[in-house]
Scaffold this motif. Structure first.
Motif, PDB file in Angstrom:
ATOM      1  N   PHE A 126       0.830  -1.211   0.000  1.00 38.48           N
ATOM      2  CA  PHE A 126       0.000   0.000   0.000  1.00 38.48           C
ATOM      3  C   PHE A 126       0.861   1.257   0.000  1.00 38.48           C
ATOM      4  O   PHE A 126       0.629   2.196  -0.766  1.00 38.48           O
ATOM      5  N   ALA A 127       1.855   1.299   0.877  1.00 40.92           N
ATOM      6  CA  ALA A 127       2.706   2.490   0.992  1.00 40.92           C
ATOM      7  C   ALA A 127       3.488   2.740  -0.296  1.00 40.92           C
ATOM      8  O   ALA A 127       3.583   3.880  -0.767  1.00 40.92           O
ATOM      9  N   ALA A 128       4.050   1.688  -0.876  1.00 42.75           N
ATOM     10  CA  ALA A 128       4.825   1.834  -2.103  1.00 42.75           C
ATOM     11  C   ALA A 128       3.940   2.265  -3.268  1.00 42.75           C
ATOM     12  O   ALA A 128       4.324   3.110  -4.079  1.00 42.75           O
ATOM     13  N   CYS A 129       2.738   1.706  -3.358  1.00 38.41           N
ATOM     14  CA  CYS A 129       1.812   2.062  -4.429  1.00 38.41           C
ATOM     15  C   CYS A 129       1.394   3.530  -4.313  1.00 38.41           C
ATOM     16  O   CYS A 129       1.353   4.253  -5.304  1.00 38.41           O
ATOM     17  N   ARG A 130       1.105   3.954  -3.100  1.00 35.95           N
ATOM     18  CA  ARG A 130       0.722   5.360  -2.894  1.00 35.95           C
ATOM     19  C   ARG A 130       1.869   6.286  -3.289  1.00 35.95           C
ATOM     20  O   ARG A 130       1.674   7.298  -3.951  1.00 35.95           O
ATOM     21  N   ARG A 131       3.084   5.948  -2.864  1.00 33.27           N
ATOM     22  CA  ARG A 131       4.235   6.779  -3.228  1.00 33.27           C
ATOM     23  C   ARG A 131       4.411   6.813  -4.741  1.00 33.27           C
ATOM     24  O   ARG A 131       4.696   7.844  -5.327  1.00 33.27           O
ATOM     25  N   LEU A 132       4.243   5.655  -5.392  1.00 25.86           N
ATOM     26  CA  LEU A 132       4.421   5.582  -6.842  1.00 25.86           C
ATOM     27  C   LEU A 132       3.444   6.494  -7.563  1.00 25.86           C
ATOM     28  O   LEU A 132       3.850   7.291  -8.413  1.00 25.86           O
ATOM     29  N   ILE A 133       2.162   6.433  -7.243  1.00 27.74           N
ATOM     30  CA  ILE A 133       1.195   7.276  -7.958  1.00 27.74           C
ATOM     31  C   ILE A 133       1.385   8.749  -7.597  1.00 27.74           C
ATOM     32  O   ILE A 133       1.313   9.623  -8.466  1.00 27.74           O
ATOM     33  N   ASP A 134       1.658   9.039  -6.332  1.00 24.26           N
ATOM     34  CA  ASP A 134       1.852  10.437  -5.932  1.00 24.26           C
ATOM     35  C   ASP A 134       3.071  11.040  -6.626  1.00 24.26           C
ATOM     36  O   ASP A 134       3.008  12.154  -7.156  1.00 24.26           O
ATOM     37  N   ASP A 135       4.182  10.316  -6.632  1.00 25.78           N
ATOM     38  CA  ASP A 135       5.390  10.838  -7.269  1.00 25.78           C
ATOM     39  C   ASP A 135       5.237  10.914  -8.782  1.00 25.78           C
ATOM     40  O   ASP A 135       5.711  11.861  -9.413  1.00 25.78           O
ATOM     41  N   LEU A 136       4.560   9.936  -9.371  1.00 32.43           N
ATOM     42  CA  LEU A 136       4.300   9.989 -10.809  1.00 32.43           C
ATOM     43  C   LEU A 136       3.541  11.267 -11.149  1.00 32.43           C
ATOM     44  O   LEU A 136       3.922  11.999 -12.054  1.00 32.43           O
ATOM     45  N   LYS A 137       2.480  11.554 -10.405  1.00 32.94           N
ATOM     46  CA  LYS A 137       1.652  12.723 -10.694  1.00 32.94           C
ATOM     47  C   LYS A 137       2.406  14.040 -10.473  1.00 32.94           C
ATOM     48  O   LYS A 137       2.161  15.026 -11.172  1.00 32.94           O
ATOM     49  N   HIS A 138       3.339  14.060  -9.516  1.00 34.82           N
ATOM     50  CA  HIS A 138       4.062  15.292  -9.206  1.00 34.82           C
ATOM     51  C   HIS A 138       5.345  15.487 -10.008  1.00 34.82           C
ATOM     52  O   HIS A 138       5.776  16.620 -10.218  1.00 34.82           O
ATOM     53  N   GLU A 139       5.957  14.396 -10.471  1.00 32.35           N
ATOM     54  CA  GLU A 139       7.293  14.513 -11.047  1.00 32.35           C
ATOM     55  C   GLU A 139       7.422  14.139 -12.516  1.00 32.35           C
ATOM     56  O   GLU A 139       8.374  14.546 -13.169  1.00 32.35           O
ATOM     57  N   VAL A 140       6.508  13.347 -13.032  1.00 31.70           N
ATOM     58  CA  VAL A 140       6.600  12.936 -14.433  1.00 31.70           C
ATOM     59  C   VAL A 140       5.878  13.985 -15.286  1.00 31.70           C
ATOM     60  O   VAL A 140       4.728  14.318 -15.009  1.00 31.70           O
TER      61      VAL A 140
END
Length: 158
Positions: A126-140
């Motif tokens: 859960f934590a890794a998935c949340r970080r992945l989508i949050d960082d994708l939306k903010h950094e990609v």
């Protein structure tokens, strides 16, 4: 039986650590996305938890009705997606990770992004998935252009 030794043996098991090759699927596509493809990509026998997030095009945003939506991206977007995914895999015991984002014109209900992470345990997944989508939306560098039924439009993430 030495309980401490048994517990230590479990935490030293290779399945309790991240994989040496956790990045299974990373893509930016102009074709429809597949939940089955992403879920299959993160299959791992050592994973006890798999978390999946699906972002869909909704019919409204900020109180306005959405008429049309399009995503565009910078040429560096796939490289940035890989960088974000590598960071998540370095910070969590990721067994498998996948992330795909759609670009082009989309309709209400279309899948815009799918990310999935498989880890030894659910809390990590859960934590890794949340970080992945949050960082994708903010950094990609992927930008959304929305047109509203009242004739206005806006760029998001630009």
């Amino acid at each position: 039986m030495d309980l401490m030794a048994t517990t230590q043996d479990r935490t030293d098991h290779p399945g309790e650590r991240g994989s040496d090759q956790p990045l299974r699927l990373l893509a930016i596509r102009d074709t429809p996305l597949s939940l089955d493809e992403v879920f299959a990509a993160v299959g791992d026998a050592a994973a006890g938890g798999t978390a999946l997030f699906v972002g869909t095009v909704r019919d409204h945003d900020s109180g306005a009705d959405v008429e049309a939506l399009g995503y565009s991206h910078h040429p560096s977007a796939e490289a940035e997606l890989r960088r974000v995914a590598e960071k998540v895999a370095a910070d969590f015991p990721v067994r498998a990770l996948a992330a795909v984002h759609r670009v082009g014109d989309l309709s209400v209900g279309d899948l815009a992004v799918i990310v999935a992470v498989a880890c030894p345990h659910r809390a990590e997944a859960f934590a890794a998935c949340r970080r992945l989508i949050d960082d994708l939306k903010h950094e990609v560098p992927i930008w959304k252009h929305q047109s509203f039924t009242d004739g206005t439009e806006e760029w998001v993430g630009a």
